[in-house]
Design a protein around this motif. Structure first.
Motif, short mmCIF file in Angstrom:
data_model
loop_
_atom_site.label_atom_id
_atom_site.label_comp_id
_atom_site.label_asym_id
_atom_site.label_seq_id
_atom_site.Cartn_x
_atom_site.Cartn_y
_atom_site.Cartn_z
N ALA B 63 0.95 -1.17 0.03
CA ALA B 63 -0.01 -0.02 -0.07
C ALA B 63 1.01 1.32 -0.03
N ALA B 64 1.86 1.14 1.03
CA ALA B 64 2.81 2.35 0.74
C ALA B 64 3.74 2.57 -0.46
N MET B 65 3.92 1.55 -1.16
CA MET B 65 4.46 1.43 -2.45
C MET B 65 3.63 2.18 -3.49
N LEU B 66 2.17 1.78 -3.30
CA LEU B 66 1.26 2.27 -4.45
C LEU B 66 0.93 3.56 -4.15
N VAL B 67 1.23 4.50 -2.88
CA VAL B 67 1.13 5.77 -2.70
C VAL B 67 2.29 6.41 -3.43
N LEU B 68 3.58 5.92 -3.12
CA LEU B 68 4.75 6.43 -3.72
C LEU B 68 4.48 6.55 -5.42
N SER B 69 4.13 5.16 -5.92
CA SER B 69 3.86 5.05 -7.41
C SER B 69 2.82 6.22 -7.88
N ASP B 70 1.93 6.32 -7.01
CA ASP B 70 0.66 7.31 -7.75
C ASP B 70 1.46 8.75 -7.57
N VAL B 71 2.03 9.10 -6.50
CA VAL B 71 2.58 10.44 -6.54
C VAL B 71 3.67 10.46 -7.63
N LEU B 72 4.34 9.53 -8.20
CA LEU B 72 5.54 9.69 -9.08
C LEU B 72 4.86 9.88 -10.46
N MET B 73 3.76 8.88 -10.79
CA MET B 73 3.10 9.01 -12.13
C MET B 73 2.21 10.18 -12.28
N SER B 74 1.41 10.54 -11.20
CA SER B 74 0.40 11.43 -11.34
C SER B 74 0.97 12.99 -11.12
N GLU B 75 2.09 13.13 -10.44
CA GLU B 75 2.39 14.43 -9.77
C GLU B 75 3.70 14.81 -10.26
N ILE B 76 4.70 13.94 -10.63
CA ILE B 76 6.26 14.22 -10.78
C ILE B 76 6.49 14.13 -12.46
N GLY B 77 5.98 12.97 -13.37
CA GLY B 77 6.33 13.14 -14.54
C GLY B 77 7.73 13.04 -14.81
N GLY B 78 8.19 13.50 -15.93
CA GLY B 78 9.56 13.56 -16.41
C GLY B 78 9.67 12.01 -16.93
N SER B 79 10.95 11.50 -16.87
CA SER B 79 11.12 10.15 -17.20
C SER B 79 11.27 9.42 -16.16
N MET B 80 11.28 10.01 -14.84
CA MET B 80 11.57 9.02 -13.84
C MET B 80 10.31 8.74 -13.00
N GLY B 81 9.38 9.54 -13.29
CA GLY B 81 8.04 9.25 -13.16
C GLY B 81 7.48 8.14 -13.47
N PRO B 82 7.30 8.15 -14.65
CA PRO B 82 6.72 6.70 -15.28
C PRO B 82 7.75 5.46 -14.99
N LEU B 83 8.90 5.66 -15.07
CA LEU B 83 10.02 4.43 -14.91
C LEU B 83 9.69 3.89 -13.27
N TYR B 84 10.13 4.72 -12.62
CA TYR B 84 9.80 4.50 -10.79
C TYR B 84 8.38 4.24 -10.72
N GLY B 85 7.40 4.92 -11.09
CA GLY B 85 6.07 4.72 -10.92
C GLY B 85 5.87 3.38 -11.32
N LEU B 86 5.83 2.91 -12.28
CA LEU B 86 5.66 1.40 -12.78
C LEU B 86 6.28 0.49 -12.07
N MET B 87 7.63 0.83 -11.64
CA MET B 87 8.33 -0.29 -10.85
C MET B 87 7.80 -0.28 -9.64
N PHE B 88 7.19 0.72 -9.02
CA PHE B 88 6.90 0.46 -7.46
C PHE B 88 5.11 -0.03 -7.89
N GLU B 89 4.55 0.44 -8.74
CA GLU B 89 3.26 -0.21 -8.98
C GLU B 89 3.13 -1.74 -9.09
N ASP B 90 4.25 -2.24 -9.90
CA ASP B 90 4.11 -3.52 -10.32
C ASP B 90 4.78 -4.18 -9.18
N MET B 91 5.65 -3.64 -8.32
CA MET B 91 6.18 -4.36 -7.09
C MET B 91 4.97 -4.50 -6.01
N ALA B 92 4.21 -3.65 -6.08
CA ALA B 92 3.23 -3.48 -4.93
C ALA B 92 2.26 -4.67 -5.37
#
Lengths: 330, 211
Positions: B63-92
């Motif tokens: 659940a904590a990883m999903l919060v991190l993923s959501d922030v990265l994908m919906s609020e940060i963007g750039g290249s790292m947002g989707p890359l780390y966002g998806l990494m943590f989403e799929d880890m979760a």
């Protein structure tokens, strides 16, 4: 760093907030996403929507090109950083009039990923998306690897053509083809005389030594193809023109649209000095100037320097370029 | 014991965030050498925001990883947002519904995260990206699993560091630094460096909880 800043973290939100106040006759913020600027004319039922987006710090790009017969919705990123997939998706939703949405953006790794993810998100809602990726920056990759080139100020012509095509009621495939044709007809080059600073970093992340210039510099300070002693304006204009026209190989008699944009901190009058020489050079080559734009159309924070974009026109592109439009920047 | 509970592990993600936030300036500095110098800023913004949102909450690791993923994908963007966002989403996703996390589950989680990154990015090992850290680290964990969870975590952290350092001699093939060609050689890749921070911190955090 001598800049007008509150908290660097708030800079983008404050930029957008001020922008939509100034241009409330043309644009507004998306109701659900403060990182999406929407044209007051969008969406139009039955018409293809036009979306773009990119990092902030390039103002008036990208937000300044939201407007009537131009871009319907713009996704706004952090400084020099791609918008989120969510913002691209919300921009697509805001632009959707039921006939599909063309996302016309520049070739950068982050934008490529976020647009791809956004297209996947809205596909689930039944919105059809077509993309065109701008790659007009000549010095960012050799001619044989055009697909690797960055998108720079040629994007403005791509948006103009795509927006005009959509305004004429064309299908998504036709809008995509016109925008692709527009960017394929564009070649750009940048020359940097001084670096820029991301406020959150506080110091320039590259240097251009006094008395030198970087030929082929990118919109975020990506290094160019050569660093050399700063020359006179006419010599720089000749170099820029040579780079662009050698890559273009256009027959004499071609009619052109020409854009000279400042990178942020170059006095606008100097852009006219460059243009004067550029038009003389083009005329000497036997080219016709159909339309010229000179000013700060696509900047890079406070970088000193300029870009030159030349677009070769045919009858269709000329007519689309001439279609009236109303956006904050054009 | 060679497992950790999944419940009440938001602090693991907070520990990841603390390391990223503490290295904000360093990550921006190395990014500035071949990129545009904003890696630390955007990473710290995303990880810091996620840490604020999960602080003091009773959340599972996923659940904590999903919060991190959501922030990265919906609020940060750039290249790292989707890359780390998806990494943590799929880890979760790999941890969802698990009560305990053992070495096998952790391996499933790591591999899911790696596949998440592959799903959106196109980089391979040798391209001077975070893949140079992530791919060998996941492989090292899997190879050392037979020696126990703690040993596998140590192997993962060591491989992550070796992978990070391997980027110094590489020429960037993808992303903004790739425009530099040979000029990108000689410096660390910022993404490989932040990925190493994430993996080594994760290894330490989990090891401390292996009761």
């Amino acid at each position: 760093m001598q800049r007008f800043i509150n908290n660097p973290d708030d800079l983008v939100d404050e930029t957008v907030a001020g922008f939509v106040k100034v241009h409330r006759d043309l644009v507004h913020l998306d109701a659900g996403n403060p990182r999406v600027v929407v044209s007051n004319a969008a969406p139009q039922q039955g018409r293809v929507g036009i979306v773009t987006g990119g990092g902030s710090g390039h103002e008036p790009a990208f937000i300044g090109y939201a407007g009537r017969n131009m871009v319907d919705a713009v996704a706004v990123g952090e400084l020099f950083s791609s918008p989120t997939a969510k913002s691209f998706a919300d921009a697509i939703r805001a632009a959707d009039g039921g006939a599909g949405v063309a996302v016309l953006y520049g070739n950068y790794a982050g934008d490529n990923m976020n647009v791809k993810m956004a297209a996947r998100m809205v596909a689930r809602e039944g919105i059809e998306v077509a993309t065109v990726v701008a790659n007009d920056d000549v010095c960012s990759a050799p001619p044989g690897e055009r697909a690797k080139r960055r998108g720079v100020a040629g994007e403005i012509f791509m948006w103009k053509i795509g927006g005009a095509k959509a305004a004429q009621g064309a299908s998504l495939a036709e809008v995509q083809a016109a925008a692709q044709k527009a960017i394929d007809a564009c070649r750009s080059v940048g020359v940097g005389l001084g670096p820029c600073t991301l406020p959150g970093v506080g110091h320039p992340n590259f240097q251009i030594e006094p008395g030198t210039m970087e030929v082929g510099i990118g919109h975020h300070g990506e290094p160019g193809t050569r660093v050399e002693a700063l020359k006179t304006a006419n010599e720089v204009a000749d170099d820029m023109l040579k780079i662009v026209m050698e890559d273009h190989a256009l027959p004499a008699g071609t009619e052109l649209a020409v854009l000279v944009s400042g990178l942020g901190a170059t006095p606008v009058n100097e852009l006219y000095v460059l243009y004067d020489r550029i038009e003389a050079g083009l005329t000497a080559m036997g080219m016709g100037i159909h339309r010229a734009l000179v000013g700060n159309y696509f900047t890079s924070l406070e970088m000193v320097g300029a870009t030159l974009t030349v677009m070769a026109l045919d009858a269709e592109l000329k007519a689309l370029l001439d279609l009236e439009t109303a956006s904050p920047a054009l | 014991m060679t497992t950790i509970q999944n419940a009440d592990q938001a602090t693991i993600v907070e520990e990841l965030a603390a390391v990223i936030v503490a290295n904000k300036a360093f990550l921006s500095e190395i990014d500035g050498k071949i990129g545009d110098g904003d890696h630390g800023i955007n990473m710290a913004k995303g990880f810091g925001r996620a840490a604020e949102r999960i602080h003091g909450k009773d959340m599972t690791l996923d659940a904590a990883m999903l919060v991190l993923s959501d922030v990265l994908m919906s609020e940060i963007g750039g290249s790292m947002g989707p890359l780390y966002g998806l990494m943590f989403e799929d880890m979760a996703g790999a941890l969802t519904g698990r009560e305990v996390i053992d070495a096998a589950t952790f391996s499933t989680m790591l591999n899911a995260g790696l596949e998440g990154v592959r799903g959106v990015g196109s980089a391979e090992v040798g391209d001077k990206t975070l893949m140079d850290t992530l791919v060998p680290a996941v492989a090292a964990f899997d190879a050392a699993q037979g020696q126990g969870f703690a040993a596998a975590l140590r192997a993962m952290a060591a491989a992550a560091e070796t992978g990070r350092d391997s980027t110094i001699d590489l020429v960037a093939k993808i992303g903004r630094a790739s425009r530099l060609g040979e000029r990108s050689r000689g410096v660390l890749d910022a993404g490989a460096t932040s990925c190493c921070m994430i993996l080594t911190t994760l290894a330490q955090s989990v090891q401390r909880r292996l009761a």
